[in-house]
Design an enzyme around this catalytic site. Structure first.
Site, PDB file in Angstrom:
ATOM      1  N   ASN A   7       0.871  -1.178   0.000  1.00 22.87           N
ATOM      2  CA  ASN A   7       0.000   0.000   0.000  1.00 22.87           C
ATOM      3  C   ASN A   7       0.911   1.232   0.000  1.00 22.87           C
ATOM      4  O   ASN A   7       1.468   1.593   1.034  1.00 22.87           O
ATOM      5  CB  ASN A   7      -0.894  -0.043   1.254  1.00 22.87           C
ATOM      6  CG  ASN A   7      -1.825   1.151   1.342  1.00 22.87           C
ATOM      7  OD1 ASN A   7      -1.773   2.056   0.511  1.00 22.87           O
ATOM      8  ND2 ASN A   7      -2.673   1.147   2.352  1.00 22.87           N
ATOM      9  N   ARG A  90      -2.917  -2.042  -3.166  1.00 25.72           N
ATOM     10  CA  ARG A  90      -4.100  -1.212  -2.938  1.00 25.72           C
ATOM     11  C   ARG A  90      -4.024  -0.030  -3.904  1.00 25.72           C
ATOM     12  O   ARG A  90      -3.033   0.714  -3.914  1.00 25.72           O
ATOM     13  CB  ARG A  90      -4.116  -0.696  -1.501  1.00 25.72           C
ATOM     14  CG  ARG A  90      -5.250   0.247  -1.298  1.00 25.72           C
ATOM     15  CD  ARG A  90      -5.269   0.835   0.075  1.00 25.72           C
ATOM     16  NE  ARG A  90      -6.376   1.776   0.148  1.00 25.72           N
ATOM     17  CZ  ARG A  90      -6.295   2.971   0.685  1.00 25.72           C
ATOM     18  NH1 ARG A  90      -5.168   3.392   1.213  1.00 25.72           N
ATOM     19  NH2 ARG A  90      -7.337   3.749   0.718  1.00 25.72           N
ATOM     20  N   HIS A 179     -13.142   3.391   0.267  1.00 21.84           N
ATOM     21  CA  HIS A 179     -13.135   2.417   1.380  1.00 21.84           C
ATOM     22  C   HIS A 179     -13.837   1.115   0.973  1.00 21.84           C
ATOM     23  O   HIS A 179     -14.283   0.356   1.840  1.00 21.84           O
ATOM     24  CB  HIS A 179     -13.874   2.952   2.628  1.00 21.84           C
ATOM     25  CG  HIS A 179     -13.173   4.066   3.347  1.00 21.84           C
ATOM     26  ND1 HIS A 179     -13.871   5.061   3.990  1.00 21.84           N
ATOM     27  CD2 HIS A 179     -11.869   4.321   3.564  1.00 21.84           C
ATOM     28  CE1 HIS A 179     -13.019   5.913   4.548  1.00 21.84           C
ATOM     29  NE2 HIS A 179     -11.793   5.474   4.307  1.00 21.84           N
ATOM     30  N   ARG A 240     -11.947  16.432   7.210  1.00 21.30           N
ATOM     31  CA  ARG A 240     -12.784  16.752   6.042  1.00 21.30           C
ATOM     32  C   ARG A 240     -14.191  17.147   6.486  1.00 21.30           C
ATOM     33  O   ARG A 240     -14.742  16.549   7.405  1.00 21.30           O
ATOM     34  CB  ARG A 240     -12.889  15.555   5.094  1.00 21.30           C
ATOM     35  CG  ARG A 240     -11.579  15.155   4.466  1.00 21.30           C
ATOM     36  CD  ARG A 240     -11.820  14.128   3.361  1.00 21.30           C
ATOM     37  NE  ARG A 240     -10.575  13.492   2.976  1.00 21.30           N
ATOM     38  CZ  ARG A 240     -10.335  12.189   3.106  1.00 21.30           C
ATOM     39  NH1 ARG A 240     -11.260  11.377   3.596  1.00 21.30           N
ATOM     40  NH2 ARG A 240      -9.182  11.695   2.741  1.00 21.30           N
ATOM     41  N   GLU A 366      -8.424  -4.789   5.490  1.00 23.68           N
ATOM     42  CA  GLU A 366      -8.364  -4.562   4.047  1.00 23.68           C
ATOM     43  C   GLU A 366      -7.217  -5.351   3.411  1.00 23.68           C
ATOM     44  O   GLU A 366      -7.353  -5.888   2.317  1.00 23.68           O
ATOM     45  CB  GLU A 366      -8.200  -3.072   3.765  1.00 23.68           C
ATOM     46  CG  GLU A 366      -9.429  -2.281   4.182  1.00 23.68           C
ATOM     47  CD  GLU A 366      -9.178  -0.800   4.341  1.00 23.68           C
ATOM     48  OE1 GLU A 366      -9.273  -0.082   3.358  1.00 23.68           O
ATOM     49  OE2 GLU A 366      -8.886  -0.354   5.464  1.00 23.68           O
TER      50      GLU A 366
END
Ligand code: ADP
Length: 384
Positions: A7, A90, A179, A240, A366
């Site tokens: 990743n 990823r 996600h 955010r 993940e």
């Protein structure tokens, strides 16, 4: 078979080596601050954690460092790189092209490059990792697992914005959602935990980490999600803003006389829990501060309330769009570690959500899903 999961961010490369048949992570680590004078390697093998300084000018060197530590006679876990059966990467954005995980070919690389326009901070470092692996681990099959893929099952009524249709055709402006690997992982695990076939379940998955998103997963497929064209839409996150009247953007730009880059920074890096509380982007700090007295405490409480309000609002909305609900799943840093939050939401919604609906906490993984997809794709190709 052993699968290496990579990743890559702009200045970091995380890795995990899995024994996929036993669902076991054998080693993991991260090369940090790539390109700086203070690069470092953190790694963990057999429960033992180590940190060391390394010279790492780019992602090629980072991948070499990872291979060296995995094969190190003292701290390694494999004798040679030939033991690596496949590499799973990823990749954040797969546009509308990648609806499932995909074996990496030159054509796939060109497409990931094309979607860099949609994910300028994320796709380019993933490509650096892919290219570095092709050079350093030559001949080992690579697979791309996209954050957007799981949400490609959304119908147009969920993914189209109310904008002129030509902007969708011209620039691909639509909701993609992110996600996806995490939502898929916990939705599949929830079906196992509930002892039901995924095709029979209506689930709402809540990935609440630094970035936060929810998905409506009907019969194993994502049919709506809170993040949009970018990860900025939806829930309140660490930094955010989440959902916002777009007119606010023009208003701020005019009043504060700021550029598009600056407003993007305000919305992505200075808003959310951090912006509202003025204290921190970290939920632990927000909870801590909200228990004290004074202005910071009041603003932290407000940030927490906005956070919870949005999650509850979307649970109601997704229950409606699925016309039913069997379970709500909480995962990631906040979702996995805040049982009080899950209880609070369950209590707040007691008159909306039927009592038979389960509220579950399921840790996400993940990397394991990336390893499993990589293994399945490589295995299928070999048996063909
Ligand atoms: P990322 O999206 O970067 O993978 P994580 O899934 O690790 O992030 O989630 C980070 C968030 O989880 C932070 O807001 C952090 O405060 C929160 N978190 C971690 N541990 C706890 C805890 N014990 N209680 C509440 N929040 C927590």
């Amino acid at each position: 078979m052993k699968i290496l999961v990579i990743n890559c961010g702009s200045s970091s490369a995380k890795y995990q080596l899995f024994d996929v048949k036993r669902y076991k992570c054998l080693a993991r680590g991260i090369v940090e601050r790539i390109g700086s004078a203070h690069s470092g390697l953190k790694y963990e093998v057999n429960g033992c954690k180590m940190v060391r300084g390394v010279a790492c000018r780019d992602h090629d060197v980072a991948i070499r460092i990872i291979v060296n530590i995995l094969t190190d006679p003292d701290h390694g876990i494999i004798r040679s790189k030939d033991e690596i059966g496949g590499i799973g990467h990823r990749v954040v954005h797969g546009g509308e092209e990648f609806k499932v995980s995909t074996r990496i070919t030159p054509k796939v690389i060109r497409s990931i490059e094309k979607f860099s326009e949609l994910a300028p901070l994320h796709n380019p470092p993933a490509l650096l990792g892919i290219r570095a692996c092709s050079r350093i681990l030559r001949g080992i099959e690579q697979v791309a697992v996209f954050d957007t893929s799981f949400h490609q099952t959304m119908p147009p009524k969920a993914f189209l914005y109310g904008l002129p249709f030509k902007l969708y055709k011209k620039y691909g402006i639509r909701k993609y959602g992110f996600h996806g690997t995490s939502h898929r992982f916990v939705a599949e695990r929830a079906a196992e935990v509930l002892g039901k076939h995924p095709g029979k379940l209506k689930l709402i998955t809540c990935h609440l980490g630094n970035g936060c998103s929810m998905a409506a997963v009907k019969h194993g497929k994502s049919i709506d999600t809170t993040m949009g064209f970018t990860p900025l839409e939806g829930l309140l996150m660490g930094t955010r803003s989440g959902d916002l009247d777009p007119a606010v953007v023009f208003f701020i730009m005019e009043k504060e006389r700021v550029s598009p880059e600056r407003i993007s920074d305000i919305l992505n890096k200075e808003s959310g829990l951090l912006g509202v509380s003025g204290v921190s982007n970290d939920m632990r700090d927000i909870i801590g501060a909200s228990k004290k007295q004074g202005v910071s405490a009041r603003r932290s409480k407000m940030a927490l309330e906005i956070f919870i309000h949005r999650v509850e609002k979307y649970i109601g909305a997704y229950q409606a769009v699925m016309n039913g609900l069997d379970a709500v799943i909480f995962t990631a840093g906040i979702g996995e570690n805040s049982p009080w939050l899950v209880k609070r939401i369950e209590r707040d919604l007691k008159n909306v959500v039927p009592p038979r609906v389960k509220f579950l906490v399921i840790p996400t993984n993940e990397e394991l899903l990336i390893a499993r997809d990589t293994y399945n794709i490589i295995k299928t190709k070999r048996s063909n």
